[in-house]
Design a protein around this motif. Structure first.
Motif, PDB file in Angstrom:
ATOM      1  N   GLU A  14       0.850  -1.319  -0.548  1.00  0.00           N
ATOM      2  CA  GLU A  14      -0.303   0.115  -0.686  1.00  0.00           C
ATOM      3  C   GLU A  14       1.222   1.514   0.050  1.00  0.00           C
ATOM      4  OE1 GLU A  14      -2.907  -0.804   3.039  1.00  0.00           O
ATOM      5  OE2 GLU A  14      -3.747  -1.877   2.392  1.00  0.00           O
ATOM      6  N   PRO A  15       1.231   1.645  -1.257  1.00  0.00           N
ATOM      7  CA  PRO A  15       1.967   2.731  -1.312  1.00  0.00           C
ATOM      8  C   PRO A  15       1.120   4.120  -0.822  1.00  0.00           C
ATOM      9  CG  PRO A  15       2.396   1.610  -3.473  1.00  0.00           C
ATOM     10  CD  PRO A  15       1.000   1.470  -2.572  1.00  0.00           C
ATOM     11  N   PRO A  16       1.395   4.608  -0.206  1.00  0.00           N
ATOM     12  CA  PRO A  16       0.372   6.459   0.620  1.00  0.00           C
ATOM     13  C   PRO A  16       0.280   6.910  -0.319  1.00  0.00           C
ATOM     14  CG  PRO A  16       3.083   6.332   0.952  1.00  0.00           C
ATOM     15  CD  PRO A  16       3.141   5.074   0.010  1.00  0.00           C
ATOM     16  N   GLY A  17      -0.785   7.571  -0.907  1.00  0.00           N
ATOM     17  CA  GLY A  17      -1.445   8.742  -1.412  1.00  0.00           C
ATOM     18  C   GLY A  17      -2.423   7.413  -3.097  1.00  0.00           C
ATOM     19  N   LEU A  18      -2.645   6.557  -2.323  1.00  0.00           N
ATOM     20  CA  LEU A  18      -3.030   5.749  -3.871  1.00  0.00           C
ATOM     21  C   LEU A  18      -4.377   5.507  -3.196  1.00  0.00           C
ATOM     22  CD1 LEU A  18      -1.209   2.441  -5.393  1.00  0.00           C
ATOM     23  CD2 LEU A  18      -1.638   4.942  -6.018  1.00  0.00           C
ATOM     24  N   SER A  19      -5.277   5.458  -4.457  1.00  0.00           N
ATOM     25  CA  SER A  19      -6.917   5.824  -3.807  1.00  0.00           C
ATOM     26  C   SER A  19      -7.571   4.772  -3.875  1.00  0.00           C
ATOM     27  CB  SER A  19      -8.121   6.504  -5.363  1.00  0.00           C
ATOM     28  OG  SER A  19      -7.153   5.439  -5.745  1.00  0.00           O
ATOM     29  N   SER A  20      -8.679   3.978  -3.482  1.00  0.00           N
ATOM     30  CA  SER A  20      -8.660   1.832  -3.745  1.00  0.00           C
ATOM     31  C   SER A  20      -8.951   1.419  -4.368  1.00  0.00           C
ATOM     32  CB  SER A  20     -10.137   2.262  -3.259  1.00  0.00           C
ATOM     33  OG  SER A  20      -9.871   3.037  -1.494  1.00  0.00           O
ATOM     34  N   ASP A  21      -9.513   2.368  -6.041  1.00  0.00           N
ATOM     35  CA  ASP A  21      -9.319   2.170  -7.221  1.00  0.00           C
ATOM     36  C   ASP A  21      -7.993   1.750  -7.224  1.00  0.00           C
ATOM     37  OD1 ASP A  21     -12.016   1.820  -7.364  1.00  0.00           O
ATOM     38  OD2 ASP A  21     -12.272   3.126  -8.612  1.00  0.00           O
ATOM     39  N   ALA A  22      -7.582   2.791  -7.083  1.00  0.00           N
ATOM     40  CA  ALA A  22      -5.443   2.950  -7.836  1.00  0.00           C
ATOM     41  C   ALA A  22      -5.289   1.356  -7.197  1.00  0.00           C
ATOM     42  CB  ALA A  22      -5.453   4.458  -7.841  1.00  0.00           C
ATOM     43  N   LEU A  23      -5.173   1.392  -6.193  1.00  0.00           N
ATOM     44  CA  LEU A  23      -4.949   0.325  -5.135  1.00  0.00           C
ATOM     45  C   LEU A  23      -5.228  -0.815  -5.434  1.00  0.00           C
ATOM     46  CD1 LEU A  23      -2.631   0.311  -2.708  1.00  0.00           C
ATOM     47  CD2 LEU A  23      -4.944  -0.242  -1.349  1.00  0.00           C
ATOM     48  N   ASP A  24      -6.322  -1.373  -6.387  1.00  0.00           N
ATOM     49  CA  ASP A  24      -6.760  -2.214  -7.150  1.00  0.00           C
ATOM     50  C   ASP A  24      -6.011  -2.356  -7.702  1.00  0.00           C
ATOM     51  OD1 ASP A  24      -8.213  -3.127  -4.935  1.00  0.00           O
ATOM     52  OD2 ASP A  24     -10.581  -2.685  -6.261  1.00  0.00           O
ATOM     53  N   THR A  25      -5.618  -1.461  -8.564  1.00  0.00           N
ATOM     54  CA  THR A  25      -4.913  -1.827  -9.563  1.00  0.00           C
ATOM     55  C   THR A  25      -3.566  -2.011  -9.988  1.00  0.00           C
ATOM     56  OG1 THR A  25      -6.647  -0.036 -10.966  1.00  0.00           O
ATOM     57  CG2 THR A  25      -3.974  -0.396 -12.019  1.00  0.00           C
ATOM     58  N   HIS A  26      -3.068  -1.255  -9.121  1.00  0.00           N
ATOM     59  CA  HIS A  26      -2.231  -1.783  -8.379  1.00  0.00           C
ATOM     60  C   HIS A  26      -1.375  -3.470  -8.004  1.00  0.00           C
ATOM     61  CE1 HIS A  26       2.165  -1.252  -6.470  1.00  0.00           C
ATOM     62  NE2 HIS A  26       2.117  -1.893  -5.425  1.00  0.00           N
ATOM     63  N   THR A  27      -2.651  -3.578  -7.151  1.00  0.00           N
ATOM     64  CA  THR A  27      -2.019  -5.188  -6.475  1.00  0.00           C
ATOM     65  C   THR A  27      -2.324  -5.982  -7.341  1.00  0.00           C
ATOM     66  OG1 THR A  27      -3.505  -3.675  -4.515  1.00  0.00           O
ATOM     67  CG2 THR A  27      -3.372  -6.662  -4.898  1.00  0.00           C
ATOM     68  N   LEU A  28      -2.765  -6.050  -8.581  1.00  0.00           N
ATOM     69  CA  LEU A  28      -3.400  -7.208  -9.484  1.00  0.00           C
ATOM     70  C   LEU A  28      -2.432  -6.840 -10.746  1.00  0.00           C
ATOM     71  CD1 LEU A  28      -6.827  -6.610 -10.010  1.00  0.00           C
ATOM     72  CD2 LEU A  28      -6.088  -8.607  -8.943  1.00  0.00           C
ATOM     73  N   ALA A  29      -0.790  -5.400 -10.626  1.00  0.00           N
ATOM     74  CA  ALA A  29      -0.708  -5.983 -11.775  1.00  0.00           C
ATOM     75  C   ALA A  29       0.277  -6.098 -10.702  1.00  0.00           C
ATOM     76  CB  ALA A  29      -0.161  -3.911 -12.114  1.00  0.00           C
ATOM     77  N   TRP A  30       1.059  -5.876  -9.890  1.00  0.00           N
ATOM     78  CA  TRP A  30       2.640  -7.148  -9.214  1.00  0.00           C
ATOM     79  C   TRP A  30       2.151  -8.429  -9.535  1.00  0.00           C
ATOM     80  CZ3 TRP A  30       2.177  -9.727  -4.975  1.00  0.00           C
ATOM     81  CH2 TRP A  30       1.848  -8.760  -3.979  1.00  0.00           C
ATOM     82  N   VAL A  31       0.958  -8.662  -9.245  1.00  0.00           N
ATOM     83  CA  VAL A  31       0.742  -9.991  -8.937  1.00  0.00           C
ATOM     84  C   VAL A  31       1.103 -10.292 -10.233  1.00  0.00           C
ATOM     85  CG1 VAL A  31      -1.558  -9.815  -8.707  1.00  0.00           C
ATOM     86  CG2 VAL A  31      -0.374 -12.089  -7.738  1.00  0.00           C
ATOM     87  N   ARG A  32       0.187 -10.019 -11.621  1.00  0.00           N
ATOM     88  CA  ARG A  32       0.288 -10.352 -12.802  1.00  0.00           C
ATOM     89  C   ARG A  32       1.514 -10.269 -13.041  1.00  0.00           C
ATOM     90  NH1 ARG A  32      -2.009  -6.384 -15.189  1.00  0.00           N
ATOM     91  NH2 ARG A  32       0.041  -5.308 -16.371  1.00  0.00           N
ATOM     92  N   ARG A  33       2.858  -9.492 -13.013  1.00  0.00           N
ATOM     93  CA  ARG A  33       3.885  -9.526 -13.522  1.00  0.00           C
ATOM     94  C   ARG A  33       4.712 -10.475 -12.659  1.00  0.00           C
ATOM     95  NH1 ARG A  33       4.246  -4.059 -12.317  1.00  0.00           N
ATOM     96  NH2 ARG A  33       4.687  -3.742 -10.748  1.00  0.00           N
TER      97      ARG A  33
END
Lengths: 474, 474
Positions: free
Chosen positions: A406-425
């Protein structure tokens, strides 16, 4: 294929499997298959061959077409879903099963199949420290087993309505209860058993994602007041999202008072109960009516091997039995006919893999491995807790650690995008396999530790990989 | 067990299985197990070993404890139940499945598992000369498959009542139809699906034990007049007692006119439909909604491998699907997720055994073997017909010959005693295995010809043995 050819190709195949396991263990294969949808189909003929093909051609395709389209559940970097261990001794037990090709239609059709199943499920009962009041039978999966449990519940509540007008004549609608964290197979079982979606009532959970018994009590009381007939509750020992543990004793108290059938879904976490130190986690299990544990998950008994324990096998048999003339034998009065303990008539000799596994490992060997995995999960949990911007989103009572970066400053939706992005990588890198899941409406990542080949160093490597990939952003 | 040990013991095990198959093929083992109930259990420890045991000890017990308690479905003298062939190429395909240990939770978890299942069931569809309107999926057994079919029928008739109040809110009771010769699994499926015994209506059969379509029509009309809701009919291609064949075209006509779901249980005789000359036996099959064929029976694909063909896979998926977050993947829109085509979530890589079998035998090889068996059954039927005091009690359209030895002057009860006596003597001799069954309230003996190893001479030997044992009286 004649027997001499079987010998020749069988030996080749043993080496092929051994080589495969070596490669998987060494991390030489991308853990998640890297093929596009339809790619395998496109490589195979659209119609069956008219003439026999040389077996060498089949073996070649195995290597060049099938293997690249496999994901590797036996790799030490497999942290997805839940473990689906297939220990090499269990593999050999299953090879005996297929080679002997017994068919368990009734006791006489294969006394060995029936009696070894009695012996191994009894061994397992003792290993789990369940009381002698339980009898076990092997089914294919927990989905089927939970369906069987809800059918038994339905028939108890309707006084064997199946023998009359079935669920169609129920006057008061029967209701099934489960928590918001129960497995999808519970819903599916209730729908297939005829209860209907409106009669599956979801009980809220507490902060640890465990069912709240007092909420169960209130819902049941309210349903009764509305003229509904509370029928069954499914409690979970080790939920799929977070391995949360429903409080069985508290749920059992409500179930007893309200006349509910209580089924415990311990498909995953049941294996941990071979450890005395874990048993407080399912305290109250003796009050349940039925219980499912999948030795084909963490324990290593090769899929499929799901054990259904019941306290009233006579009730089960009454729900499941048919007795056509072509299946009757003189021995029937003295033996168990497991066809009447589940849905299928024909049955594989599944007990062999469990028997091979338990004997080759010994209870102590199995215990040591489960302890190792729990220790590895604790280590990872402590790393996550100690690292800025990383968060464990649920308790980790066993071997699954649920995390978010959970990097600071991310909205909830942005956090979802981030989560799915790093696990996909990570998954696409082929270096490890993780499955994301939703919790409280947000994506998080489950790190399920428990492949048989996973050692501490693999968890350390994973943790480094997670940090590296999460640092790359969305 | 480490990989080197797996290599060593795996090679030993291949030879053990090959030796076993040689002994079974040579008729060196009593076909029906000769052990008393409980004998195996008494030889095994009551509790699991704490410490690991040497694998050699497991192998020893396999020979001394397990094998004597097995009946030998692969022996050429196996004429019981129906064939449960496990061809050696299929055995190797299954060995790959267990060794690779794929788990088909969704497409991504093992693309190979899903796509090879699509390919092999499509091959099978073509081999059976079914139209491209059918889609196939592998299930465990016909019991489960027929349950799935009746669930689909139930949901079609109720416009997906499962999504609302389930079968509990049905206003008019739904009725299922089958003949008096249908398999016990049809009753079981209807009971488990919630219809209730009172709503399973049995349709009478004609002299060849085939369902009478005009009786179906009359019963459905009468039920409708009584306010019931006719839902589904199960027709059988190859009944268990006598391999009788329901007239699918006639039944389909009624089913279409009355809006019934039509399911065809061709679990046994479906394999014969790879022969063009047999296809008239199931003329009308294209009008059905669903169909089950068990390649694990006559065809040889190693248990368990039951193929469910449907014409409306979208309906099936709507009945069976659940879609929790932990099973979703980016590929879902482009692929099949077979978890939504049946009851279990987890799935074995069953397509491998079918793929190995079809490629190694070729369609022509499989056809030749099925033709051989039908020819052997015709030979036996002609012998029975030509021999005084022997009677064929039903037509023999395929590979099962139903017989009675009827010495003059016996009462009906005495005849039953005589029948059960001579078949018991044969089974206890270990020289062959036959199963008696009831037909029209009297015992008869089914001679099911179709073990892969059964040649003409084995049928000749059986016929001599039958005459010898029957001559000994009751």
């Amino acid at each position: 294929m004649n027997i001499e050819e079987f010998r020749r190709f069988g030996h080749e195949l043993i080496d092929w499997i051994a080589d495969y396991r070596e490669k998987a263990q060494a991390g030489e294969l991308p853990v998640m298959a890297r093929v596009a949808p339809g790619a395998l189909k496109a490589q195979l003929p659209a119609a069956a061959p008219q003439a026999p093909e040389p077996f060498e051609a089949v073996m070649r395709d195995l290597t060049s077409v099938i293997l690249p389209a496999c994901s590797h559940f036996q790799a030490p970097q497999f942290f997805g879903y839940f473990p689906s261990n297939s220990s090499l001794s269990a593999v050999l037990g299953d090879y005996v099963s297929t080679g002997l090709a017994q068919l368990g239609l009734n006791w006489q059709a294969s006394p060995a199949l029936t009696e070894l199943e009695e012996v191994t499920t009894e061994w397992l009962r003792q290993m789990l420290d369940l009381s002698p009041a339980w009898s076990g039978v092997i089914q294919d999966t927990a989905s089927t087993t939970t369906l069987v449990a809800l059918l038994c519940a339905r028939e108890r509540a309707t006084h064997h309505g199946a023998a009359r007008g079935g669920l169609q004549e129920s006057e008061r609608p029967l209701v099934v209860y489960a928590s918001s964290q129960s497995h999808s197979s519970v819903d599916k079982a209730a729908l297939l058993a005829g209860f209907g979606r409106n009669n599956i009532h979801v009980i809220p959970v507490d902060d640890s994602y465990a069912m709240r018994p007092e909420a169960l009590h209130e819902t049941v009381e309210a349903d009764r007041a509305r003229g509904l007939l509370p029928c069954a509750v499914v409690a979970t020992t080790g939920s799929t999202a977070t391995t949360s543990l429903d409080p069985l004793a508290g749920i059992a108290k409500v179930a007893r008072a309200q006349g509910l059938w209580m089924h415990v879904d311990a498909a995953m976490a049941g294996s941990a109960m071979i450890l005395p130190e874990c048993r407080p986690l399912w305290q109250g299990v003796e009050q349940a009516d039925s219980l499912v544990i999948n030795p084909h998950k963490w324990l290593g008994a090769s899929f499929d091997c799901s054990v259904y324990f019941v306290r009233d096998p006579e009730h089960l048999v009454r729900v499941m039995s048919t007795n056509p003339s072509y299946l009757r034998t003189a021995a029937d009065a003295q033996v168990k006919n497991f066809r009447d303990w589940g849905i299928p008539l024909g049955r594989r000799f599944r007990a062999l893999k469990l028997w091979f596994l338990i004997r080759e490992q010994g209870v102590s060997g199995l215990q040591a491995r489960i302890r190792r995995d729990i220790g590895n999960a604790r280590w990872l949990a402590s790393r996550v807790d100690a690292t800025p911007n990383w968060k464990r989103v649920a308790p980790s009572p066993l071997q699954t650690v649920c995390v978010r970066h959970e990097p600071p400053g991310l909205s909830s939706d942005a956090l979802d995008t981030h989560t799915l992005a790093w696990v996909r990588r990570i998954n696409e890198s082929g270096k490890a396999y993780l499955t994301p899941a939703m919790l409280d409406g947000r994506w998080m990542v489950r790190v399920s530790i428990g492949a048989e080949t996973t050692e501490r160093r693999h968890v350390e490597e994973l943790w480094a990989l997670m940090q590296e990939q999460a640092a790359r952003g969305s």
